[in-house]
Design a protein around this motif. Structure first.
Motif, PDB file in Angstrom:
ATOM      1  N   ARG A   1      18.924  -8.279  20.465  1.00 25.74           N
ATOM      2  CA  ARG A   1      19.840  -7.804  21.529  1.00 25.74           C
ATOM      3  C   ARG A   1      21.128  -6.658  21.400  1.00 25.74           C
ATOM      4  O   ARG A   1      21.253  -6.500  22.236  1.00 25.74           O
ATOM      5  CB  ARG A   1      20.691  -9.860  21.501  1.00 25.74           C
ATOM      6  CG  ARG A   1      19.102 -10.400  22.000  1.00 25.74           C
ATOM      7  CD  ARG A   1      20.777 -11.465  22.190  1.00 25.74           C
ATOM      8  NE  ARG A   1      20.894 -12.414  21.213  1.00 25.74           N
ATOM      9  CZ  ARG A   1      22.161 -13.290  20.328  1.00 25.74           C
ATOM     10  NH1 ARG A   1      21.905 -13.769  22.188  1.00 25.74           N
ATOM     11  NH2 ARG A   1      21.904 -13.851  19.507  1.00 25.74           N
TER      12      ARG A   1
ATOM     13  N   GLY B   1      17.148  -4.917  26.263  1.00 23.91           N
ATOM     14  CA  GLY B   1      16.584  -6.040  26.280  1.00 23.91           C
ATOM     15  C   GLY B   1      14.360  -6.257  26.001  1.00 23.91           C
ATOM     16  O   GLY B   1      13.998  -5.263  25.147  1.00 23.91           O
ATOM     17  N   SER B   2      14.344  -7.236  25.657  1.00 27.01           N
ATOM     18  CA  SER B   2      12.459  -7.403  25.592  1.00 27.01           C
ATOM     19  C   SER B   2      12.038  -6.679  25.778  1.00 27.01           C
ATOM     20  O   SER B   2      10.189  -6.742  25.229  1.00 27.01           O
ATOM     21  CB  SER B   2      12.610  -9.027  25.156  1.00 27.01           C
ATOM     22  OG  SER B   2      13.634 -10.192  24.462  1.00 27.01           O
ATOM     23  N   ASP B   3      11.426  -6.798  27.143  1.00 26.09           N
ATOM     24  CA  ASP B   3      10.679  -6.107  27.329  1.00 26.09           C
ATOM     25  C   ASP B   3      10.605  -4.481  27.122  1.00 26.09           C
ATOM     26  O   ASP B   3       9.607  -3.838  27.338  1.00 26.09           O
ATOM     27  CB  ASP B   3      10.309  -6.446  28.985  1.00 26.09           C
ATOM     28  CG  ASP B   3       9.912  -7.646  29.603  1.00 26.09           C
ATOM     29  OD1 ASP B   3       9.474  -9.005  28.701  1.00 26.09           O
ATOM     30  OD2 ASP B   3       9.661  -8.314  30.570  1.00 26.09           O
TER      31      ASP B   3
ATOM     32  N   SER C   1       6.722  -9.627  23.541  1.00 24.56           N
ATOM     33  CA  SER C   1       8.526  -9.996  24.126  1.00 24.56           C
ATOM     34  C   SER C   1       8.547 -11.104  23.867  1.00 24.56           C
ATOM     35  O   SER C   1       8.045 -12.214  24.563  1.00 24.56           O
ATOM     36  CB  SER C   1       7.818  -9.034  25.442  1.00 24.56           C
ATOM     37  OG  SER C   1       9.269  -9.091  26.303  1.00 24.56           O
TER      38      SER C   1
ATOM     39  N   THR D   1      10.007 -12.674  26.352  1.00 22.78           N
ATOM     40  CA  THR D   1      10.209 -13.505  27.990  1.00 22.78           C
ATOM     41  C   THR D   1       9.430 -13.488  28.052  1.00 22.78           C
ATOM     42  O   THR D   1       9.691 -14.794  29.236  1.00 22.78           O
ATOM     43  CB  THR D   1      10.703 -12.513  28.759  1.00 22.78           C
ATOM     44  OG1 THR D   1       9.229 -11.402  28.966  1.00 22.78           O
ATOM     45  CG2 THR D   1      12.255 -10.981  28.427  1.00 22.78           C
TER      46      THR D   1
ATOM     47  N   GLU E   1      14.733 -13.622  25.781  1.00 18.22           N
ATOM     48  CA  GLU E   1      15.362 -12.391  26.335  1.00 18.22           C
ATOM     49  C   GLU E   1      16.618 -11.701  24.831  1.00 18.22           C
ATOM     50  O   GLU E   1      17.093 -12.956  24.708  1.00 18.22           O
ATOM     51  CB  GLU E   1      16.175 -12.371  27.477  1.00 18.22           C
ATOM     52  CG  GLU E   1      16.487 -11.171  27.647  1.00 18.22           C
ATOM     53  CD  GLU E   1      15.727  -9.961  27.973  1.00 18.22           C
ATOM     54  OE1 GLU E   1      16.292  -9.330  27.003  1.00 18.22           O
ATOM     55  OE2 GLU E   1      14.871  -9.860  28.987  1.00 18.22           O
ATOM     56  N   GLY E   2      15.870 -10.439  24.683  1.00 17.46           N
ATOM     57  CA  GLY E   2      16.394 -10.097  23.356  1.00 17.46           C
ATOM     58  C   GLY E   2      15.965 -10.705  21.973  1.00 17.46           C
ATOM     59  O   GLY E   2      16.445  -9.910  21.480  1.00 17.46           O
TER      60      GLY E   2
END
Length: 387
Positions: A327, A332-334, A350, A352, A359-360
């Motif tokens: 994070r 962001g992850s993606d 990812s 997500t 996320e993250g």
């Protein structure tokens, strides 16, 4: 070292899902959960002997198969299984899908402790059920279970099943006996059946011992089924073999019916042979593997401390899948995953895809020779150090 985990074994061009999915040759895949090591020599020898026979017709699973499973879990994990509780099938994901089909009706809800293995979501959806997310609590760099929320979710009369991931993929927790008892008590009070995915059960480290959920009490054993396979620990995923362990006679009958409806009731001879070899002769190799994987994790932690201290590596209690808090990058992850693949030719997962709470984060597979791990970490640095 008696067993060699350092040699890089070329896998590209072998129809490997992990290595041949990316079309470019210089892509390093550290995503899907299989290992870049030869399996235990005893397994290879057993398979070679079977191949030499030269006939590969329909397979009848022998009593010695059940004996091997029972002996392994009794000796290794102190769980006494009755062989008639065992239903074999082609994989843990088909097993989970069949269990959901057997024990729910369309519109029922299934609790998942998120972030969680992404195939849980498709298994729920494909059987016409709804997800009820019991989000794990991430605090102080570690995950714990939100038991208050679990109690509230379990009280919903539409909830019929809790999918328990033990050890947990992707966050790397090995649930303690106390945590498992708390889960089991909540589920018993609310009439929720526990379906335990324990596929990573052999891959634990240090003092974090795996406890089979069903081994904790007779009531838990009757109110649960357990899905296991040698595939993760012995790198046998392509041989398509898994077991559902169900102590309750009626539950087992319903699952057996669902297995047949889903047409995943047959297994191949190599999966049967490999499982017996793994459980009868693979213990020493597995212990050496676990030591090597832990040293890979220590190498990764030292690397992040020295080169990427702004990012937190989650404690790895079990699995070979490292969960990393990215994070601090702010992208962001993606976006992180995409940049790693496009700019550094590194494939990771990812966060997500693992549902709420992912996320993250990214998931990194460290089950590879250390030289490949070092290469992957250098590629990560080129992206994460820019932020």
């Amino acid at each position: 070292m008696k067993y060699d985990f350092d040699t890089i074994i070329p896998r590209r061009g072998t129809n490997s899902y992990k290595w041949d999915t990316p079309e470019e040759e210089n892509v390093l895949p550290m995503w899907v959960a299989d290992m870049d090591f030869h399996t235990a020599p005893a397994i290879v020898e057993a398979l070679q002997e079977r191949v030499a026979h030269g006939i590969f017709g329909y397979t009848k699973v022998p009593e010695t198969y059940y004996d091997a499973v029972v002996r392994w879990f009794g000796n290794r994990h102190h769980w006494q299984i009755n062989p008639r509780w065992i239903i074999y099938t082609s994989g843990v994901v088909p097993a989970l899908s069949a269990v959901i089909k057997a024990l729910t009706d369309s519109g029922d809800k299934v609790i998942v402790q998120t972030p969680a293995y992404n195939c849980f979501f498709s298994s729920i959806r494909n059987n016409g059920c709804e997800l009820s997310a019991n989000n794990l609590i991430y605090r102080g760099g570690r995950y714990t279970i939100d038991f208050d929320d679990l109690e509230a979710k379990a009280a919903d009369p539409k909830v019929k099943i809790l999918l328990l991931c033990n050890p947990h993929n992707p966050v790397g927790r090995v649930w303690t006996p106390e945590e498992l008892r708390h889960i089991g008590d909540i589920c018993l009070r609310n009439g929720v059946f526990v379906v335990a995915d324990e596929i990573h059960c052999e891959l634990t480290y240090g003092r974090h011992d795996y406890t089979p959920f069903a081994s904790l009490s007779e009531r838990f054993q009757q109110n649960s089924v357990t899905c296991v396979s040698p595939s993760k620990a012995f790198n046998l995923a392509g041989l398509q073999i898994a077991n559902i362990i169900a102590a309750d006679d009626e539950v087992r009958r319903r699952i057996d019916r669902a297995i047949n409806i889903n047409e995943v009731c047959d297994v191949n001879p190599f999966g049967v042979i490999a499982t017996m070899a793994a459980y009868n002769e693979g213990g020493e190799w597995l212990d050496a593997l676990r030591k090597y994987l832990w040293e890979n994790y220590e190498y990764l932690c030292h690397f992040f401390t020295e080169r990427l201290p702004q990012y937190h590596v989650l404690p790895l209690e079990g699995t070979y899948l490292v969960w990393i808090d990215c994070r601090a990058s702010g992208i962001g992850s993606d976006a992180t995953t995409l940049r790693l693949q496009e700019e550094q030719k590194l494939m990771v997962n990812s966060g997500t895809i693992y549902g709420p709470g992912g996320e993250g984060f990214i998931r990194l597979n460290i089950a590879c020779p250390r030289k490949l791990l070092a290469d992957g970490l250098e590629r990560i640095t080129h992206i994460l150090s820019k932020n």
